[in-house]
Design a protein around this motif. Sequence first.
Motif, PDB file in Angstrom:
ATOM      1  N   GLY A   1      -9.645  12.037 -15.610  1.00  0.00           N
ATOM      2  CA  GLY A   1      -8.251  11.617 -15.740  1.00  0.00           C
ATOM      3  C   GLY A   1      -7.901  10.539 -14.732  1.00  0.00           C
ATOM      4  N   ASP A   2      -6.612  10.205 -14.667  1.00  0.00           N
ATOM      5  CA  ASP A   2      -6.143   9.138 -13.792  1.00  0.00           C
ATOM      6  C   ASP A   2      -5.990   9.672 -12.367  1.00  0.00           C
ATOM      7  OD1 ASP A   2      -5.055   6.922 -12.651  1.00  0.00           O
ATOM      8  OD2 ASP A   2      -3.091   7.111 -13.598  1.00  0.00           O
ATOM      9  N   PRO A   3      -6.788   9.195 -11.408  1.00  0.00           N
ATOM     10  CA  PRO A   3      -6.685   9.700 -10.035  1.00  0.00           C
ATOM     11  C   PRO A   3      -5.311   9.453  -9.414  1.00  0.00           C
ATOM     12  CG  PRO A   3      -8.701   8.431 -10.335  1.00  0.00           C
ATOM     13  CD  PRO A   3      -7.869   8.203 -11.549  1.00  0.00           C
ATOM     14  N   ALA A   4      -4.718   8.300  -9.729  1.00  0.00           N
ATOM     15  CA  ALA A   4      -3.399   7.989  -9.153  1.00  0.00           C
ATOM     16  C   ALA A   4      -2.356   9.000  -9.614  1.00  0.00           C
ATOM     17  CB  ALA A   4      -2.986   6.571  -9.545  1.00  0.00           C
ATOM     18  N   SER A   5      -2.464   9.441 -10.872  1.00  0.00           N
ATOM     19  CA  SER A   5      -1.521  10.428 -11.394  1.00  0.00           C
ATOM     20  C   SER A   5      -1.650  11.755 -10.655  1.00  0.00           C
ATOM     21  CB  SER A   5      -1.764  10.624 -12.892  1.00  0.00           C
ATOM     22  OG  SER A   5      -0.934  11.640 -13.408  1.00  0.00           O
ATOM     23  N   VAL A   6      -2.893  12.181 -10.390  1.00  0.00           N
ATOM     24  CA  VAL A   6      -3.113  13.434  -9.661  1.00  0.00           C
ATOM     25  C   VAL A   6      -2.553  13.328  -8.244  1.00  0.00           C
ATOM     26  CG1 VAL A   6      -4.863  15.030  -8.779  1.00  0.00           C
ATOM     27  CG2 VAL A   6      -5.151  13.993 -11.039  1.00  0.00           C
ATOM     28  N   ALA A   7      -2.807  12.196  -7.596  1.00  0.00           N
ATOM     29  CA  ALA A   7      -2.297  12.006  -6.236  1.00  0.00           C
ATOM     30  C   ALA A   7      -0.770  12.031  -6.218  1.00  0.00           C
ATOM     31  CB  ALA A   7      -2.824  10.683  -5.674  1.00  0.00           C
ATOM     32  N   PHE A   8      -0.142  11.373  -7.199  1.00  0.00           N
ATOM     33  CA  PHE A   8       1.314  11.352  -7.298  1.00  0.00           C
ATOM     34  C   PHE A   8       1.861  12.774  -7.471  1.00  0.00           C
ATOM     35  CE2 PHE A   8       5.299  11.012  -9.623  1.00  0.00           C
ATOM     36  CZ  PHE A   8       5.976  10.000  -8.948  1.00  0.00           C
TER      37      PHE A   8
ATOM     38  N   GLY B   1      -6.973   1.146  -4.283  1.00  0.00           N
ATOM     39  CA  GLY B   1      -5.717   0.522  -3.868  1.00  0.00           C
ATOM     40  C   GLY B   1      -4.552   0.978  -4.732  1.00  0.00           C
ATOM     41  N   LYS B   2      -4.810   1.192  -6.023  1.00  0.00           N
ATOM     42  CA  LYS B   2      -3.763   1.676  -6.933  1.00  0.00           C
ATOM     43  C   LYS B   2      -3.296   3.077  -6.534  1.00  0.00           C
ATOM     44  CE  LYS B   2      -3.076   3.213 -11.693  1.00  0.00           C
ATOM     45  NZ  LYS B   2      -3.748   3.506 -12.979  1.00  0.00           N
ATOM     46  N   VAL B   3      -4.247   3.948  -6.194  1.00  0.00           N
ATOM     47  CA  VAL B   3      -3.888   5.305  -5.753  1.00  0.00           C
ATOM     48  C   VAL B   3      -2.940   5.231  -4.554  1.00  0.00           C
ATOM     49  CG1 VAL B   3      -4.768   7.458  -4.749  1.00  0.00           C
ATOM     50  CG2 VAL B   3      -5.998   6.364  -6.631  1.00  0.00           C
ATOM     51  N   LYS B   4      -3.276   4.358  -3.612  1.00  0.00           N
ATOM     52  CA  LYS B   4      -2.447   4.209  -2.418  1.00  0.00           C
ATOM     53  C   LYS B   4      -1.042   3.730  -2.796  1.00  0.00           C
ATOM     54  CE  LYS B   4      -2.372   1.827   2.068  1.00  0.00           C
ATOM     55  NZ  LYS B   4      -1.160   0.996   1.896  1.00  0.00           N
ATOM     56  N   ARG B   5      -0.945   2.746  -3.688  1.00  0.00           N
ATOM     57  CA  ARG B   5       0.371   2.201  -4.074  1.00  0.00           C
ATOM     58  C   ARG B   5       1.204   3.247  -4.801  1.00  0.00           C
ATOM     59  NH1 ARG B   5      -3.001  -2.009  -5.545  1.00  0.00           N
ATOM     60  NH2 ARG B   5      -2.794  -1.502  -7.763  1.00  0.00           N
ATOM     61  N   VAL B   6       0.576   4.037  -5.677  1.00  0.00           N
ATOM     62  CA  VAL B   6       1.316   5.052  -6.435  1.00  0.00           C
ATOM     63  C   VAL B   6       1.835   6.144  -5.504  1.00  0.00           C
ATOM     64  CG1 VAL B   6       1.047   6.897  -8.132  1.00  0.00           C
ATOM     65  CG2 VAL B   6       0.178   4.618  -8.631  1.00  0.00           C
ATOM     66  N   VAL B   7       1.005   6.579  -4.566  1.00  0.00           N
ATOM     67  CA  VAL B   7       1.431   7.615  -3.615  1.00  0.00           C
ATOM     68  C   VAL B   7       2.613   7.125  -2.797  1.00  0.00           C
ATOM     69  CG1 VAL B   7       0.762   8.858  -1.522  1.00  0.00           C
ATOM     70  CG2 VAL B   7      -0.799   8.785  -3.477  1.00  0.00           C
ATOM     71  N   GLU B   8       2.586   5.844  -2.434  1.00  0.00           N
ATOM     72  CA  GLU B   8       3.644   5.314  -1.572  1.00  0.00           C
ATOM     73  C   GLU B   8       4.972   5.137  -2.297  1.00  0.00           C
ATOM     74  OE1 GLU B   8       1.729   1.891   0.167  1.00  0.00           O
ATOM     75  OE2 GLU B   8       1.217   3.050   1.965  1.00  0.00           O
ATOM     76  N   LYS B   9       5.019   5.434  -3.617  1.00  0.00           N
ATOM     77  CA  LYS B   9       6.316   5.500  -4.297  1.00  0.00           C
ATOM     78  C   LYS B   9       7.102   6.713  -3.827  1.00  0.00           C
ATOM     79  CE  LYS B   9       4.904   3.012  -8.465  1.00  0.00           C
ATOM     80  NZ  LYS B   9       4.709   3.065  -9.940  1.00  0.00           N
TER      81      LYS B   9
END
Length: 401
Positions: free
Chosen positions: A266-273, A306-314
């Motif tokens: 799945g999308d790692p950024a989604s899990v991190a968010f 880098g995308k994971v980092k940007r999504v978390v920082e929302k």
Amino acid sequence: METVILAVVIAVVVLAALGGLLVGTRRKKPLPPPPPKAPDITAPPAEPHIGEEAETPREEPRRTIEEVDLPGGPAPVAVEEPPAAVEAPEIEIPEPTAGRLVRLRARLSRSQNALGKGLLTLLSREHLDDETWEEIEDTLLTADVGVQPTQELVESLRERVKVLGTRTPQELRGLLREELLKVVGTDFDRTVKTEPEDRKPGIVMVVGVNGTGKTTTTGKLARVLVADGRTVVLGAADTFRAAAADQLQTWGERVGAYTVRGPEAGDPASVAFDAVKEGKEMGVDVVLIDTAGRLHTKTGLMDELGKVKRVVEKHAPLDEVLLVLDATTGQNGLVQARVFAEVVDITGIVLTKLDGTAKGGIVVAVQRELGVPVKLVGLGEGADDLAPFEPEAFVDALIGD
């Protein structure tokens, strides 16, 4: 002629009479008696008549009604017992982190003593000529201290030994300890930032290439935080390795930390968010996000990090980005460190497998390369073998007692 005909007629009559006798004889042969009639085993035993004494009952084991088959009745229905309740895993109480590196010093010194003892042996020579100083320099380079720090250390040692004059073993050990502490650095802030003043939770992202022990380190870091009284949510954002989420969840369950995970691939950024969102709703102190092990040569994967980092920082800024490096990789670890530093702002380094190498100088080299401190070190396979890095304890392990 008439005589012949008469003879034929007589012969026919005689044959017919003989045939009739044979048939009659066969018909009159007695049939075999019928087989004896089998007793009716289903008939109940005869009741005793009036005046007859009943037979003394025999002692037989009693059977329950479930064991008796009633004639003509339905078969007994087996009653299924409810499944046993699954017991929750026992919550462990991790070892306190204060002074953990000091307690693990013996383990560290077993592999690091080669560096310290080698330097002390060279410095103890009666005549310290240029060849000896070259040997000292080679010893430091072999230990992965790095070229620039090695030159600085050797120059400083030469000056101080020249001023000191006579050199006792105690003086040499003290001198070497001071110079090693300078290059390791005592002025870094090595605390793992997990308690922002204006909000909860603190957010820590763990990055690194495959094979460095990144997921294990994330689980051990959860234990460190729990041991220090923090509550933790784990984010299993390494969705590309099938066992990573299970592995991380197992670590979390051992200390009572909740794990947020998503579908495989799945999308790692989604899990991190989602992990940060869940951490906010639960009111925990820290969210630890384990990312996929990126090969530093794969540009697309690094962009995704880098995308994971940007999504978390929302949700909120990251408080820590910890880079996990394998101490045994030496200079290759520095190459990895440079690439990761270009993608995300590394704030601290975790060195694993430091107990399995005599190249403890990587501590100095990687700090110089990134300008950020080593904050944690892994000293074995045990659950509580991740320790906050303490320069004094580390140098004492290098030079031995």
